[in-house]
Design a protein around this motif. Structure first.
Motif, PDB file in Angstrom:
ATOM      1  N   ASP A 101       0.835  -1.210   0.000  1.00 16.12           N
ATOM      2  CA  ASP A 101       0.000   0.000   0.000  1.00 16.12           C
ATOM      3  C   ASP A 101       0.865   1.255   0.000  1.00 16.12           C
ATOM      4  O   ASP A 101       0.534   2.252  -0.650  1.00 16.12           O
ATOM      5  CB  ASP A 101      -0.903   0.009   1.244  1.00 16.12           C
ATOM      6  CG  ASP A 101      -1.933  -1.112   1.215  1.00 16.12           C
ATOM      7  OD1 ASP A 101      -2.393  -1.445   0.109  1.00 16.12           O
ATOM      8  OD2 ASP A 101      -2.255  -1.653   2.286  1.00 16.12           O
ATOM      9  N   LEU A 102       1.984   1.189   0.707  1.00 21.41           N
ATOM     10  CA  LEU A 102       2.903   2.329   0.748  1.00 21.41           C
ATOM     11  C   LEU A 102       3.509   2.577  -0.635  1.00 21.41           C
ATOM     12  O   LEU A 102       3.599   3.726  -1.085  1.00 21.41           O
ATOM     13  CB  LEU A 102       4.014   2.058   1.771  1.00 21.41           C
ATOM     14  CG  LEU A 102       5.000   3.192   2.038  1.00 21.41           C
ATOM     15  CD1 LEU A 102       4.306   4.399   2.639  1.00 21.41           C
ATOM     16  CD2 LEU A 102       6.127   2.718   2.951  1.00 21.41           C
ATOM     17  N   LYS A 103       3.906   1.510  -1.308  1.00 26.91           N
ATOM     18  CA  LYS A 103       4.473   1.640  -2.654  1.00 26.91           C
ATOM     19  C   LYS A 103       3.464   2.236  -3.622  1.00 26.91           C
ATOM     20  O   LYS A 103       3.813   3.032  -4.502  1.00 26.91           O
ATOM     21  CB  LYS A 103       4.934   0.270  -3.154  1.00 26.91           C
ATOM     22  CG  LYS A 103       6.199  -0.232  -2.472  1.00 26.91           C
ATOM     23  CD  LYS A 103       6.435  -1.715  -2.723  1.00 26.91           C
ATOM     24  CE  LYS A 103       6.671  -2.043  -4.170  1.00 26.91           C
ATOM     25  NZ  LYS A 103       6.969  -3.490  -4.361  1.00 26.91           N
ATOM     26  N   ARG A 104       2.187   1.859  -3.456  1.00 24.90           N
ATOM     27  CA  ARG A 104       1.134   2.348  -4.351  1.00 24.90           C
ATOM     28  C   ARG A 104       0.512   3.661  -3.854  1.00 24.90           C
ATOM     29  O   ARG A 104      -0.413   4.169  -4.471  1.00 24.90           O
ATOM     30  CB  ARG A 104       0.030   1.283  -4.473  1.00 24.90           C
ATOM     31  CG  ARG A 104       0.492  -0.036  -5.047  1.00 24.90           C
ATOM     32  CD  ARG A 104       0.884   0.092  -6.490  1.00 24.90           C
ATOM     33  NE  ARG A 104       1.408  -1.150  -7.037  1.00 24.90           N
ATOM     34  CZ  ARG A 104       1.916  -1.274  -8.263  1.00 24.90           C
ATOM     35  NH1 ARG A 104       1.956  -0.216  -9.031  1.00 24.90           N
ATOM     36  NH2 ARG A 104       2.394  -2.431  -8.670  1.00 24.90           N
ATOM     37  N   LYS A 105       1.044   4.129  -2.720  1.00 26.75           N
ATOM     38  CA  LYS A 105       0.567   5.381  -2.112  1.00 26.75           C
ATOM     39  C   LYS A 105      -0.919   5.332  -1.771  1.00 26.75           C
ATOM     40  O   LYS A 105      -1.659   6.305  -1.947  1.00 26.75           O
ATOM     41  CB  LYS A 105       0.891   6.575  -3.010  1.00 26.75           C
ATOM     42  CG  LYS A 105       2.400   6.761  -3.218  1.00 26.75           C
ATOM     43  CD  LYS A 105       2.763   8.153  -3.625  1.00 26.75           C
ATOM     44  CE  LYS A 105       4.272   8.335  -3.634  1.00 26.75           C
ATOM     45  NZ  LYS A 105       4.684   9.705  -3.902  1.00 26.75           N
ATOM     46  N   ARG A 106      -1.344   4.179  -1.313  1.00 22.43           N
ATOM     47  CA  ARG A 106      -2.741   4.028  -0.870  1.00 22.43           C
ATOM     48  C   ARG A 106      -2.815   4.415   0.615  1.00 22.43           C
ATOM     49  O   ARG A 106      -3.015   3.571   1.500  1.00 22.43           O
ATOM     50  CB  ARG A 106      -3.211   2.597  -1.123  1.00 22.43           C
ATOM     51  CG  ARG A 106      -3.251   2.234  -2.606  1.00 22.43           C
ATOM     52  CD  ARG A 106      -4.041   0.957  -2.854  1.00 22.43           C
ATOM     53  NE  ARG A 106      -3.303  -0.225  -2.481  1.00 22.43           N
ATOM     54  CZ  ARG A 106      -2.746  -1.086  -3.331  1.00 22.43           C
ATOM     55  NH1 ARG A 106      -2.833  -0.862  -4.641  1.00 22.43           N
ATOM     56  NH2 ARG A 106      -2.111  -2.156  -2.903  1.00 22.43           N
ATOM     57  N   TYR A 107      -2.644   5.694   0.875  1.00 17.22           N
ATOM     58  CA  TYR A 107      -2.560   6.180   2.257  1.00 17.22           C
ATOM     59  C   TYR A 107      -3.882   6.039   3.017  1.00 17.22           C
ATOM     60  O   TYR A 107      -3.888   5.790   4.226  1.00 17.22           O
ATOM     61  CB  TYR A 107      -2.104   7.645   2.268  1.00 17.22           C
ATOM     62  CG  TYR A 107      -0.744   7.854   1.646  1.00 17.22           C
ATOM     63  CD1 TYR A 107       0.357   7.137   2.086  1.00 17.22           C
ATOM     64  CD2 TYR A 107      -0.558   8.777   0.624  1.00 17.22           C
ATOM     65  CE1 TYR A 107       1.608   7.328   1.521  1.00 17.22           C
ATOM     66  CE2 TYR A 107       0.684   8.980   0.060  1.00 17.22           C
ATOM     67  CZ  TYR A 107       1.769   8.248   0.505  1.00 17.22           C
ATOM     68  OH  TYR A 107       2.996   8.444  -0.042  1.00 17.22           O
ATOM     69  N   LYS A 108      -4.975   6.205   2.323  1.00 14.81           N
ATOM     70  CA  LYS A 108      -6.282   6.116   2.998  1.00 14.81           C
ATOM     71  C   LYS A 108      -6.509   4.722   3.573  1.00 14.81           C
ATOM     72  O   LYS A 108      -7.081   4.569   4.644  1.00 14.81           O
ATOM     73  CB  LYS A 108      -7.405   6.484   2.035  1.00 14.81           C
ATOM     74  CG  LYS A 108      -7.425   7.972   1.670  1.00 14.81           C
ATOM     75  CD  LYS A 108      -8.595   8.297   0.765  1.00 14.81           C
ATOM     76  CE  LYS A 108      -8.623   9.802   0.436  1.00 14.81           C
ATOM     77  NZ  LYS A 108      -9.735  10.145  -0.471  1.00 14.81           N
ATOM     78  N   LYS A 109      -6.064   3.709   2.847  1.00 16.27           N
ATOM     79  CA  LYS A 109      -6.203   2.337   3.329  1.00 16.27           C
ATOM     80  C   LYS A 109      -5.354   2.125   4.578  1.00 16.27           C
ATOM     81  O   LYS A 109      -5.775   1.468   5.538  1.00 16.27           O
ATOM     82  CB  LYS A 109      -5.787   1.359   2.228  1.00 16.27           C
ATOM     83  CG  LYS A 109      -5.979  -0.102   2.605  1.00 16.27           C
ATOM     84  CD  LYS A 109      -5.610  -1.015   1.439  1.00 16.27           C
ATOM     85  CE  LYS A 109      -5.757  -2.476   1.848  1.00 16.27           C
ATOM     86  NZ  LYS A 109      -5.380  -3.383   0.728  1.00 16.27           N
ATOM     87  N   ILE A 110      -4.154   2.712   4.596  1.00 18.83           N
ATOM     88  CA  ILE A 110      -3.274   2.606   5.770  1.00 18.83           C
ATOM     89  C   ILE A 110      -3.913   3.303   6.968  1.00 18.83           C
ATOM     90  O   ILE A 110      -3.912   2.777   8.090  1.00 18.83           O
ATOM     91  CB  ILE A 110      -1.884   3.207   5.457  1.00 18.83           C
ATOM     92  CG1 ILE A 110      -1.192   2.425   4.335  1.00 18.83           C
ATOM     93  CG2 ILE A 110      -0.996   3.218   6.704  1.00 18.83           C
ATOM     94  CD1 ILE A 110       0.102   3.033   3.850  1.00 18.83           C
ATOM     95  N   LEU A 111      -4.487   4.502   6.708  1.00 15.11           N
ATOM     96  CA  LEU A 111      -5.166   5.255   7.777  1.00 15.11           C
ATOM     97  C   LEU A 111      -6.294   4.433   8.391  1.00 15.11           C
ATOM     98  O   LEU A 111      -6.445   4.351   9.609  1.00 15.11           O
ATOM     99  CB  LEU A 111      -5.740   6.564   7.216  1.00 15.11           C
ATOM    100  CG  LEU A 111      -4.752   7.686   6.868  1.00 15.11           C
ATOM    101  CD1 LEU A 111      -5.476   8.782   6.109  1.00 15.11           C
ATOM    102  CD2 LEU A 111      -4.163   8.268   8.134  1.00 15.11           C
TER     103      LEU A 111
END
Length: 471
Positions: free
Chosen positions: A221-231
Motif C-alpha cells: 500500500d505504501l508503494k502504491r501510495k494508498r494512504y487512505k487504506k493505511i489510515l
C-alpha cells in the motif's frame, strides 16, 4: 569425406598498429587518456613529460607536427578507414588492444594496475566478518553468504542452497546470517525489500514503531501510495502517516550502494566552452594531461651510426612510436575542436538561451558539415563531456531526433525539458497523468502522442501519476 586444398580470394581491411592506436586515442575520454599516457611514459624511454610550462621545446614540437608528412596521411587514413564501418566492428570485436597487442584480459589487468582498486561491498563485509570471533565452520558459512550478496546488498541465494552446498544445518546458516545482518551498512544481507527496511529500522532502535507496522503489514500500500487504506486499517491520523512516511523515505532500499557511491568518480569534461563577447571560445581541457616530447638525448643517439645495430633498431622503433603518439594526440585535439565548433555553431540557441532551445541534430549532419565520416563523429563523441555555461553535458546530448511543433521542429530533448518542467510545477496532491501532460504539450504546439509522452517520462526516470501523489 574428402579433404582438399582450396584458394579463396577475399578483400579485408588491414590496420597497422599505428592506425589502430590513433583511432583508439580518438575514442578515449580525458581520464582514460591520462592513464594511457602514463603507461606509455613507463614503457617508452624516448617519451618524456614536459615539466616547464614555458619550455621552448613547444615551438619545435609544433613545427615538426606541421611539416611531417605523417599527419596529413593520418587524417586521410582515418577518413578512409571510417568508410568501412563493418570491418571496424569486426576489428573491435576480434583484435587486440590497439598498438599494444594485448588481449581483453590484459587490458583489464592494465586498467586495474593503473588505478587504485576501490573497496567493494564484499571486501567491506569480509573485513567485518574476520573481526568476529567465529569457528572455522561459521567463518566458511559467512564467506559463502557474503559471496552471494550482490552489489545492492541483497542475498541472492536461498538458505537451502547454501545449506546444501556446505552440508550444514539450517540453524547454523540462520545464526551466521543474523550476525551479518548486524554488519554495516544496515540492511545488508536482506532477502527482500521488506526485510531490508526492517533491519535498518531495528538498527536505529525503532523496533515496535509505527514505521515498522507500516512496513510489516502495508508495504505494498505504501508503494502504491494508498494512504487512505493505511489510515483506515491502523486507525491513525494523517499527520502520523505523514511523519512515518517521511521517516521510511530516509531509509536506503539498496544498502550496498552506500559503499559504491563513495567510490564514484567525478565527471571531467574534455571540452570547455566560455562565452566571449558575442561568441564562444572553445578550449580542450588539458588539466592534468601530460605534455609529451621525444627525449633530446635519445634524439641525438638516433643519428649515431656507431651504435650496436640491435640498440639502434630498438631506439628507432621507440622513436617512431613516440612520434606517432604525439601526432595522434594532436590529431585528437584538432578533431575534438572541429566537432565542438560545429556543435556550438549549430546549437547556438542552446548556448545562448538554455537547454530547452536544443535543436534537432544528427551525427550525419555534423559529419557532412566538417567533411568527416559519421563513424568518426561517433567515436570522437563517445563518453566525452563538454562544460557549457548551462552545465556539463555529454557531447552526444547535442544529437537528438525531432518533434513537430506549430513553430517548426524541435529536438526530442526539448520536449523532455518541457515535461520535466510541467511535472515540477504540478500539484503534488493531484499530479498530472500522461494524458494531461500530452494535452498541455499540444496546447504549447508540441504534437506528440500519449504513448510518446509516457516514453519520454519513463526515460527521465519519473514515476507515473499514481506513484507521485502525496497526502
Amino acid at each position: 569425406m574428402e579433404q582438399r586444398l582450396e584458394q579463396k580470394q577475399t578483400q579485408r581491411l588491414s590496420l597497422s598498429p599505428q592506425m589502430q592506436q590513433a583511432i583508439y586515442l580518438l575514442q578515449l575520454p580525458l581520464m582514460e587518456l591520462r592513464q594511457f599516457l602514463q603507461q606509455q611514459l613507463i614503457q617508452n624511454p624516448l617519451l618524456e613529460e614536459i615539466e616547464d610550462e614555458s619550455s621552448s621545446d613547444d615551438e619545435e614540437i609544433l613545427k615538426e607536427l606541421r611539416k611531417d608528412e605523417i599527419e596529413p596521411d593520418l587524417q586521410e587514413e582515418m577518413e578512409r578507414l571510417a568508410r568501412f564501418e563493418q570491418e571496424w566492428e569486426e576489428y573491435f570485436h576480434s583484435t587486440t588492444l590497439p598498438g599494444q597487442e594485448q588481449s581483453d584480459e590484459e587490458k583489464e589487468e592494465y586498467v586495474k594496475a593503473s588505478i587504485t582498486k576501490p573497496l567493494s561491498l564484499q571486501d567491506h563485509l569480509l573485513w567485518q566478518l574476520h573481526l568476529m570471533v567465529l569457528s572455522p565452520e561459521e567463518r566458511k558459512i559467512g564467506e559463502t553468504i557474503i559471496g552471494n550478496i550482490d552489489e545492492d546488498g541483497y542475498l541472492q541465494s536461498s538458505l537451502g542452497e547454501i545449506e546444501s552446498d556446505l552440508g550444514v544445518s539450517h540453524e547454523k546458516v540462520e545464526k551466521v546470517l543474523s550476525i551479518i545482518h548486524r554488519f554495516a551498512p544496515p540492511g545488508v544481507g536482506a532477502r527482500s525489500l521488506k526485510e531490508c527496511l526492517l533491519l535498518q529500522l531495528r538498527s536505529l532502535g525503532k523496533k515496535g514503531t509505527l514505521q515498522e507496522k507500516i512496513i510489516e503489514s502495508h508495504l505494498e500500500d505504501l508503494k502504491r501510495k494508498r494512504y487512505k487504506k493505511i489510515l483506515r486499517n491502523l486507525g491513525i491520523s494523517t499527520e502520523e502517516v505523514n511523519e512515518a512516511v517521511k521517516a521510511i523515505a530516509c531509509l536506503e532500499p539498496k544498502p550496498g550502494m552506500r559503499i559504491s557511491r563513495e567510490d564514484a568518480r567525478p565527471i571531467v569534461p574534455d571540452l570547455i566552452v566560455k562565452k566571449v563577447d558575442d561568441g564562444y571560445h572553445i578550449m580542450i581541457n588539458d588539466e592534468g594531461l601530460q605534455r609529451l616530447r621525444v627525449s633530446p638525448f635519445y634524439r641525438q643517439l638516433k643519428g649515431d651510426g656507431n651504435q650496436d645495430p640491435g640498440a639502434r633498431q630498438y631506439i628507432l622503433e621507440k622513436f617512431r612510436a613516440a612520434k606517432w603518439i604525439i601526432k595522434s594526440i594532436e590529431q585528437r585535439r584538432r578533431t575534438l575542436i572541429k566537432v565542438a565548433e560545429c556543435i556550438v555553431k549549430k546549437q547556438k540557441e542552446f548556448f545562448d538561451r538554455g537547454p530547452k532551445w536544443l535543436k534537432p541534430a544528427t551525427m550525419r549532419e555534423i559529419a557532412t558539415e566538417i567533411g568527416m565520416h559519421e563513424s568518426t563523429i561517433s567515436r570522437v563523441t563517445m563518453e566525452k563531456y563538454i562544460d557549457t555555461p548551462h552545465g556539463i553535458f555529454k557531447l552526444r546530448h547535442f544529437f537528438s531526433g525531432e518533434v513537430a511543433t506549430d513553430k517548426g521542429a524541435i529536438s526530442s530533448r526539448g520536449v523532455k525539458v518541457a515535461i520535466q518542467k510541467l511535472i515540477a510545477e504540478e500539484d503534488k496532491h493531484c499530479p498530472l497523468s500522461d494524458e494531461e501532460i500530452t494535452r498541455k504539450l499540444q496546447e504549447r504546439g508540441m504534437h506528440i502522442a500519449r504513448r510518446t509522452s509516457a516514453k519520454y517520462r519513463r526515460s527521465l526516470n519519473i514515476l507515473p501519476s499514481n506513484l507521485r501523489k502525496e497526502l
